[in-house]
Design an enzyme around this catalytic site. Structure first.
Site, PDB file in Angstrom:
ATOM      1  N   VAL A 110      67.425  18.936  -4.881  1.00  0.00           N
ATOM      2  CA  VAL A 110      67.996  19.672  -3.904  1.00  0.00           C
ATOM      3  C   VAL A 110      67.045  21.065  -4.817  1.00  0.00           C
ATOM      4  CG1 VAL A 110      69.823  21.067  -3.312  1.00  0.00           C
ATOM      5  CG2 VAL A 110      69.524  18.140  -4.169  1.00  0.00           C
ATOM      6  N   CYS A 111      67.032  22.216  -2.990  1.00  0.00           N
ATOM      7  CA  CYS A 111      66.426  23.350  -3.490  1.00  0.00           C
ATOM      8  C   CYS A 111      65.174  23.515  -4.768  1.00  0.00           C
ATOM      9  CB  CYS A 111      67.679  23.954  -4.180  1.00  0.00           C
ATOM     10  SG  CYS A 111      67.393  25.614  -4.627  1.00  0.00           S
ATOM     11  N   THR A 112      65.107  23.611  -6.223  1.00  0.00           N
ATOM     12  CA  THR A 112      63.786  24.124  -6.774  1.00  0.00           C
ATOM     13  C   THR A 112      63.502  22.704  -7.611  1.00  0.00           C
ATOM     14  OG1 THR A 112      65.312  25.111  -8.126  1.00  0.00           O
ATOM     15  CG2 THR A 112      63.618  26.485  -6.404  1.00  0.00           C
TER      16      THR A 112
END
Length: 243
Positions: A110-112
């Site tokens: 998720v995300c970075t």
């Protein structure tokens, strides 16, 4: 690897989420809310140690144990956040992630968190997505960037920034237990996003908002790029000198 079709409910599943200092808690807790509603599934948080950590907003979170306590997981969930930067240089942790990913049915970022997976060498030759300010870094890990909230490439599932984690987790839920189970979870959560503004992407947000976010994250983005270029050299990924 995940088998074709849903996994029967009588087959237990182990899902583990990585917990670290400076993560963004929604990257963690959004998917956690989905996963804990899956039938016959154990969901646990694993930290670098068994000590509590503090997210970027100051929320304290306590792991169920350290990564050394984790069994082989069916789903390894890697959230993001500013603290992701240090993990990209933690070879012991990257080794653990690689080892878990080898036996997992699904690797979910998720995300970075995608950058952590990239540092572990798990994005080479794969399609992926991440937070919009750092999507341009994905080729440094040998990945093909896709501008989408959720990208699925085999057993790799990548969600974009922050709230995209809920979308990605529902996709993972469907892959594991079937569409009907995922739809039931979505309804139980009353997950029907209807934001007051159409400003959730850089394409739809006002230019002033885009500039404000870019400026606020510029220093961190520069550090992330420097680290990503170090990883590219280690992985043998050919990249341009600039950009």
């Amino acid at each position: 690897m995940i088998p074709e079709g849903r996994i029967p409910d009588d087959q237990p599943l182990e899902i583990g989420s990585l917990l670290f200092e400076g993560l963004d808690q929604i990257d963690l807790t959004g998917p956690f809310e989905v996963f804990t509603r899956l039938p016959n599934t154990t969901t646990r948080l694993y930290g670098l140690t068994d000590a509590p950590v503090t997210d970027v907003g100051g929320l304290q979170l306590t792991p169920d144990g350290s990564v050394l306590d984790a069994p082989q997981l069916d789903v390894l969930h890697i959230p993001g956040g500013g603290g992701q930067e240090a993990l990209m240089r933690d070879e012991a942790l990257l080794h653990w992630i690689r080892r878990q990913a080898e036996g997992a049915k699904i690797l979910f970022s998720v995300c970075t968190g995608a950058l952590i997976c990239g540092a572990a060498g798990l994005l080479k030759g794969r399609k992926a997505t991440t937070y919009w300010t750092v999507q341009h870094l994905l080729p440094l890990f040998g990945a093909t960037p896709v501008d989408a909230r959720v990208v699925v490439d085999g057993n790799l599932v990548c969600a974009g920034g922050v709230t995209s984690g809920i979308d990605g987790a529902l996709r993972v839920a469907a892959m594991l237990r079937g569409d009907e189970a995922a739809k039931t979870i979505q309804l139980a959560m009353q997950y029907a996003p209807d934001p007051p503004f159409d400003a959730g992407t850089p394409e739809t947000a006002p230019e002033a908002a885009v500039s404000a976010v870019r400026n606020a994250t510029a220093e961190l983005t520069a550090r992330r790029e420097q680290t990503a270029r170090e990883v590219a050299r280690r992985l043998g990924v050919s990249v341009p000198t600039d950009g």
